[in-house]
Design an enzyme around this catalytic site. Structure first.
Site, short mmCIF file in Angstrom:
data_model
loop_
_atom_site.label_atom_id
_atom_site.label_comp_id
_atom_site.label_asym_id
_atom_site.label_seq_id
_atom_site.Cartn_x
_atom_site.Cartn_y
_atom_site.Cartn_z
N ASP A 55 34.18 -12.35 -14.39
CA ASP A 55 35.16 -13.35 -14.82
C ASP A 55 35.69 -14.19 -13.67
OD1 ASP A 55 34.88 -12.25 -17.38
OD2 ASP A 55 36.40 -10.74 -16.94
N LYS A 69 31.94 -18.04 -13.33
CA LYS A 69 30.50 -18.35 -13.18
C LYS A 69 30.07 -19.45 -14.15
CE LYS A 69 29.59 -14.00 -13.95
NZ LYS A 69 30.92 -13.38 -13.84
N GLY A 112 31.17 -12.98 -20.97
CA GLY A 112 31.92 -14.03 -21.64
C GLY A 112 32.18 -15.12 -20.62
N HIS A 113 31.54 -16.27 -20.80
CA HIS A 113 31.70 -17.37 -19.85
C HIS A 113 32.40 -18.51 -20.56
CE1 HIS A 113 29.08 -15.10 -17.32
NE2 HIS A 113 28.02 -15.28 -18.07
N ARG A 135 11.86 4.46 -21.61
CA ARG A 135 10.63 3.96 -22.23
C ARG A 135 10.57 4.21 -23.73
NH1 ARG A 135 7.60 6.74 -17.36
NH2 ARG A 135 9.28 8.15 -17.94
N GLN A 182 28.18 -10.52 -15.47
CA GLN A 182 28.89 -9.49 -14.72
C GLN A 182 28.99 -9.86 -13.23
OE1 GLN A 182 26.25 -8.33 -17.12
NE2 GLN A 182 28.00 -8.78 -18.39
P1 GDP Z 1 32.82 -15.97 -15.98
O1 GDP Z 1 32.60 -14.78 -16.87
O2 GDP Z 1 32.57 -15.66 -14.55
O3 GDP Z 1 32.06 -17.17 -16.44
O4 GDP Z 1 34.36 -16.31 -16.08
P2 GDP Z 1 35.27 -16.37 -17.43
O5 GDP Z 1 34.94 -17.61 -18.17
O6 GDP Z 1 35.20 -15.09 -18.15
O7 GDP Z 1 36.73 -16.42 -16.80
C1 GDP Z 1 37.13 -17.45 -15.94
C2 GDP Z 1 38.31 -18.21 -16.59
O8 GDP Z 1 38.92 -19.01 -15.61
C3 GDP Z 1 37.90 -19.15 -17.70
O9 GDP Z 1 38.93 -19.19 -18.65
C4 GDP Z 1 37.78 -20.51 -16.98
O10 GDP Z 1 38.02 -21.60 -17.84
C5 GDP Z 1 38.86 -20.40 -15.96
N1 GDP Z 1 38.64 -21.11 -14.70
C6 GDP Z 1 37.48 -21.27 -13.99
N2 GDP Z 1 37.71 -21.88 -12.82
C7 GDP Z 1 39.06 -22.11 -12.78
C8 GDP Z 1 39.94 -22.69 -11.79
O11 GDP Z 1 39.54 -23.11 -10.72
N3 GDP Z 1 41.28 -22.72 -12.13
C9 GDP Z 1 41.77 -22.25 -13.30
N4 GDP Z 1 43.08 -22.32 -13.53
N5 GDP Z 1 40.97 -21.70 -14.23
C10 GDP Z 1 39.64 -21.63 -13.97
P1 IMO Z 2 31.17 -11.68 -17.23
O1 IMO Z 2 29.74 -12.11 -17.24
C1 IMO Z 2 34.07 -8.46 -16.68
C2 IMO Z 2 32.75 -4.39 -17.73
C3 IMO Z 2 33.40 -3.73 -18.94
C4 IMO Z 2 33.33 -2.26 -18.48
C5 IMO Z 2 31.99 -2.21 -17.75
C6 IMO Z 2 30.85 -1.66 -18.60
O2 IMO Z 2 32.02 -12.40 -18.23
O3 IMO Z 2 31.74 -11.70 -15.85
P2 IMO Z 2 29.42 -2.67 -20.60
O4 IMO Z 2 29.84 -3.11 -21.99
O5 IMO Z 2 28.75 -3.73 -19.81
O6 IMO Z 2 28.64 -1.40 -20.63
O7 IMO Z 2 30.81 -2.30 -19.86
O8 IMO Z 2 31.69 -3.53 -17.34
N1 IMO Z 2 32.15 -5.73 -18.01
C7 IMO Z 2 32.68 -6.90 -17.62
N2 IMO Z 2 33.85 -7.16 -16.97
N3 IMO Z 2 33.21 -9.47 -16.96
C8 IMO Z 2 32.04 -9.22 -17.58
O9 IMO Z 2 31.11 -10.17 -17.78
C9 IMO Z 2 31.74 -7.88 -17.97
N4 IMO Z 2 30.69 -7.30 -18.60
C10 IMO Z 2 30.96 -5.97 -18.60
O10 IMO Z 2 34.72 -4.16 -19.13
O11 IMO Z 2 34.34 -2.02 -17.53
MG MG Z 3 33.65 -13.60 -18.23
#
Ligand code: GDP
Ligand code: IMO
Ligand code: MG
Length: 427
Positions: free
Chosen positions: A13, A16, A40-41, A142, A223
């Site tokens: 999170d 990315k 979740g992006h 497997r 991740q």
């Molecule tokens: P990812 O899983 O790495 O793609 O990240 P997520 O989308 O799960 O979480 C990142 C959150 O931060 C999202 O709600 C983005 O919209 C937000 N975000 C990304 N870059 C920035 C930033 O520079 N500033 C702020 N305030 N929010 C950001």
């Molecule tokens: P993005 O791509 C943050 C965490 C889960 C748990 C562990 C194992 O959005 O950065 P799983 O369901 O994969 O077996 O869970 O990994 N986890 C994440 N935490 N961002 C993610 O993806 C994650 N995907 C899995 O919360 O601790």
């Molecule tokens: Mg995420």
């Protein structure tokens, strides 16, 4: 033309999705190479906000070909749900390609993920409950089901029978659940096979040929480094290879074709689920970061655990991934904090560790050693050039860069596409 990898530097999170979107039309292919709908992006484009789980973020860029690589585990219902959701908002998803070798998440593995967590009680991982771990376990064991198996009913039935011979016993005898029926499982898996067929191909070949034609391939990790099954905080990790090495095995692109590795790091640290987290804050500062950064999971909605920036982790991410550029996100979230502690090393039972302790028990007992930097109060969300940042914000970025060991090329100052400061263009 070389391939580029984007990875998460911390526990996920980091932003990315936004970074992939930032590269946007500069790339011809965006490949998801690991994980599944545990990711979740979030991508914000103008008034529109998109939450992507299984589809690569590049699906939002017209002209880019999104690819789900062999290293991904695919929940087919979720895939079509996401495709339909985007199509209803006017996004063209017809260019999507799906590897014939990707593994499929069967319903029994979703069940197993959830019951195993309940069974673990206080030792639980805090998974997303999407069946990710059991599906990767089947792959290694497997006894997995692959996308290509959905196009040969006889083989599919034999594979489901084989898998259920073991897993049926585990579900009934250990977890006291009903044994899944072979026929019902086969039917569920075949339900969308006809719709799936047009997307399926040899994605390794597709990408190899694209690179031969000098096209740009972006490999986007789900991740992050500390959730990687080999290099993360095992066992509190996901079950796939989320680091840059995983980009090769998960896509079929060799290491010799990758010449840029971009690691995304948040200007503080967050984590969802269980496991050690040395700089975690359980006080009003943690609450401040959660509120100001809106730190709630995109996939499960869980509040994220929040803590200060940890340069032991970003140095480690640099080393493991071979980082060429960092993107430092969410600098704007720190606005208003008087003093910003940055972790530079750990104290473990009186011994200073500048690098990640090799032993998991030591990491659990690590106490951060902080350096304290001054904060700033000015709103930085409108800054578009490094020179427009307050002195303290510049110093914070420079300190993070020096400690992490690779240049910080882009700084995020808000969730929207244009809310970024480019110090060194990524392409
Ligand atoms: P990812 O899983 O790495 O793609 O990240 P997520 O989308 O799960 O979480 C990142 C959150 O931060 C999202 O709600 C983005 O919209 C937000 N975000 C990304 N870059 C920035 C930033 O520079 N500033 C702020 N305030 N929010 C950001
Ligand atoms: P993005 O791509 C943050 C965490 C889960 C748990 C562990 C194992 O959005 O950065 P799983 O369901 O994969 O077996 O869970 O990994 N986890 C994440 N935490 N961002 C993610 O993806 C994650 N995907 C899995 O919360 O601790
Ligand atoms: Mg995420």
């Amino acid at each position: 033309m070389p391939a580029i990898v984007i990875v998460g530097a911390q526990w996920g999170d980091e932003g990315k999705g936004k970074a992939t979107d930032h590269l946007g039309s500069e790339v011809d292919y965006v490949v998801k190479f690991n994980g599944g709908n545990n990711a979740g992006h979030t991508v914000v484009i103008g008034e529109e906000k998109y939450a992507l789980h299984l589809l690569p973020s590049g699906i939002l860029t017209p002209g880019t070909t999104p690819v789900i690589g062999n290293g991904v585990v695919v929940d087919i219902d979720v895939l079509f749900h996401e495709i339909e959701g985007l199509e209803s908002r006017g996004i063209d998803t017809s260019r999507l390609k799906l590897s014939a070798n990707a593994h499929v998440i069967a319903d029994y593995n979703r069940t197993l993920d959830k019951v195993a967590e309940r069974f673990l009680g206080s030792r639980k991982i805090g998974t997303t409950g999407r069946g990710i771990g059991p599906t990767y376990a089947d792959k290694m064991n497997r006894i997995g089901i692959r996308v290509q198996d959905l196009f040969d009913e006889k083989i599919l039935r034999a594979k489901v029978e084989g898998a259920l011979e073991l897993k049926g016993q585990v579900l009934t005898k250990i977890y006291n659940r009903r044994a899944p029926e072979v026929e019902q499982t086969v039917e569920e898996l075949l339900a969308h096979a006809d719709r799936l067929a047009p997307y399926v191909c040899d994605t390794g070949l597709l990408l190899g040929q694209a690179l031969d034609r000098d096209e740009v391939v972006l490999l986007e990790a789900g991740q992050a480094t500390l959730l990687d099954v080999d290099h993360g905080t095992y066992p509190f990790v996901t079950s796939s290879s989320a680091t840059s090495g995983g980009a090769c095995t998960g896509s079929g692109i060799p290491p010799t074709r990758i010449d840029q590795v971009i690691a995304i790091a948040k200007a503080y640290t967050t984590r969802v689920g269980e496991g050690p987290f040395p700089t975690e804050l359980e006080d009003e500062n943690g609450e401040f970061l959660r509120k100001a950064g809106w730190e709630y999971g995109t996939t499960t909605g869980r509040p994220r655990r929040c803590g200060w920036f940890d340069t032991v982790i970003t140095r480690y991410a640099n080393r493991v991934n071979g980082v060429t550029d960092f993107v430092l996100t969410k600098l704007d979230t720190l606005t208003g904090l008087e003093r910003l502690p940055v972790c530079v090393a750990y104290d473990v039972n009186g011994v200073r560790h500048d690098e990640m302790p090799v032993n998991q028990t030591d990491f659990h007992h690590a106490t951060p050693i902080y350096e304290y930097l001054p904060g700033w109060t000015e709103d930085i969300s409108g800054a578009r050039d490094f020179s427009e940042l307050p002195k303290a914000a510049k110093e914070y970025v420079e300190f993070a860069e020096e400690q992490s060991g690779a240049r910080i090329s882009v700084i995020g100052v808000g969730p929207e596409r244009e809310q970024a400061i480019v110090r060194h263009p990524l392409r």
